[in-house]
Design an enzyme around this catalytic site. Structure first.
Site, PDB file in Angstrom:
ATOM      1  N   ARG A  12      23.035  -3.927  77.808  1.00 37.49           N
ATOM      2  CA  ARG A  12      21.660  -3.844  78.306  1.00 37.49           C
ATOM      3  C   ARG A  12      21.221  -2.394  78.540  1.00 37.49           C
ATOM      4  O   ARG A  12      20.039  -2.115  78.708  1.00 37.49           O
ATOM      5  CB  ARG A  12      21.557  -4.635  79.610  1.00 37.49           C
ATOM      6  CG  ARG A  12      20.159  -5.182  79.944  1.00 37.49           C
ATOM      7  CD  ARG A  12      19.211  -4.225  80.639  1.00 37.49           C
ATOM      8  NE  ARG A  12      17.888  -4.805  80.836  1.00 37.49           N
ATOM      9  CZ  ARG A  12      17.378  -5.124  82.009  1.00 37.49           C
ATOM     10  NH1 ARG A  12      18.092  -4.948  83.106  1.00 37.49           N
ATOM     11  NH2 ARG A  12      16.165  -5.622  82.096  1.00 37.49           N
ATOM     12  N   SER A  13      22.147  -1.474  78.549  1.00 39.78           N
ATOM     13  CA  SER A  13      21.828  -0.092  78.875  1.00 39.78           C
ATOM     14  C   SER A  13      21.270   0.654  77.663  1.00 39.78           C
ATOM     15  O   SER A  13      21.964   0.847  76.668  1.00 39.78           O
ATOM     16  CB  SER A  13      23.091   0.630  79.370  1.00 39.78           C
ATOM     17  OG  SER A  13      22.943   2.019  79.300  1.00 39.78           O
TER      18      SER A  13
END
Length: 216
Positions: A12-13
């Protein structure tokens, strides 16, 4: 002599995405092996993080990652869908997270096979590189195949061995914190953490001090 390092990383980063292709290039150009150590997104580890942060945090982060993608020439677009189900207006994280758990467990299953790095690169390129509905059709299957893996096999393992995979991911997070950091992306080389996509050159410099050589 092949040097080794661990990369603590999240699907998700956006900063993890901005880093992984450059770390991949480093392994292709140098006698270096980087093992991927997936961790769950901060939204799952600290669900109130986004609610507690300064109101400008999200806006600045979006501005920053887009300008960094332009600076480095890395294709980037807002993920559709976001790996984390979240109300952007309130920043509240939903309890049901169908994408994140699948991605991280499959990523750890790939890491068990020594192919986590390639899997993370291919899948994150789908998520952050502009592929709409990356979770549907054969997008993930093709990405896994490019990494030398079978997505159906990874999915089956993620479902059948979820508890053990989650324990391994938790151990990754513990090792990251033991090395001296908590965020991603963080490369750990000989016990020294290098946090952020802006520390890649510093990590390379340190490894060159330790004898890192270019591939021939």
């Amino acid at each position: 002599m092949t040097l080794t390092a661990d990369l603590y990383w999240s699907f998700r980063s956006p900063y993890s995405y901005l880093a992984i292709g450059r770390y991949r290039a480093m392994t292709e150009q140098h006698d270096l092996d980087i093992a991927l150590c997936p961790v769950y997104p901060l939204a799952l580890r600290q669900p109130d993080f986004f609610e507690r942060n300064h109101p400008n945090w999200l806006r600045y982060t979006l501005l920053d990652v887009m300008r960094l993608s332009q600076f480095h020439g890395i294709a980037m677009a807002p993920p559709r869908p976001d790996p984390i189900v979240q109300d952007i207006a309130t920043r509240k994280i939903a309890e049901d997270q169908p994408y994140a758990y699948r991605l991280v467990r499959c990523g750890q299953a790939a890491a068990r096979r020594g192919k986590g790095f390639g899997f993370a690169y291919e899948v994150s390129t789908l998520i952050w590189g502009g592929t709409e509905n990356w979770h549907e059709g054969d997008h993930l299957a093709n990405a896994a195949q490019r990494a030398g893996l079978d997505m159906a096999e990874l999915d089956a393992e993620a479902e059948d061995d979820a508890e053990a995979l989650d324990a391994e991911v938790a151990a990754n997070q513990d090792r990251l914190e033991a090395a001296g950091h908590w965020g991603v992306p963080t490369l750990v080389f000989e016990g020294e953490p290098f946090f952020g996509q802006d520390r890649i050159d510093v990590a390379l410099w340190r490894m060159q001090q330790k004898g890192l050589e270019e591939r021939r």
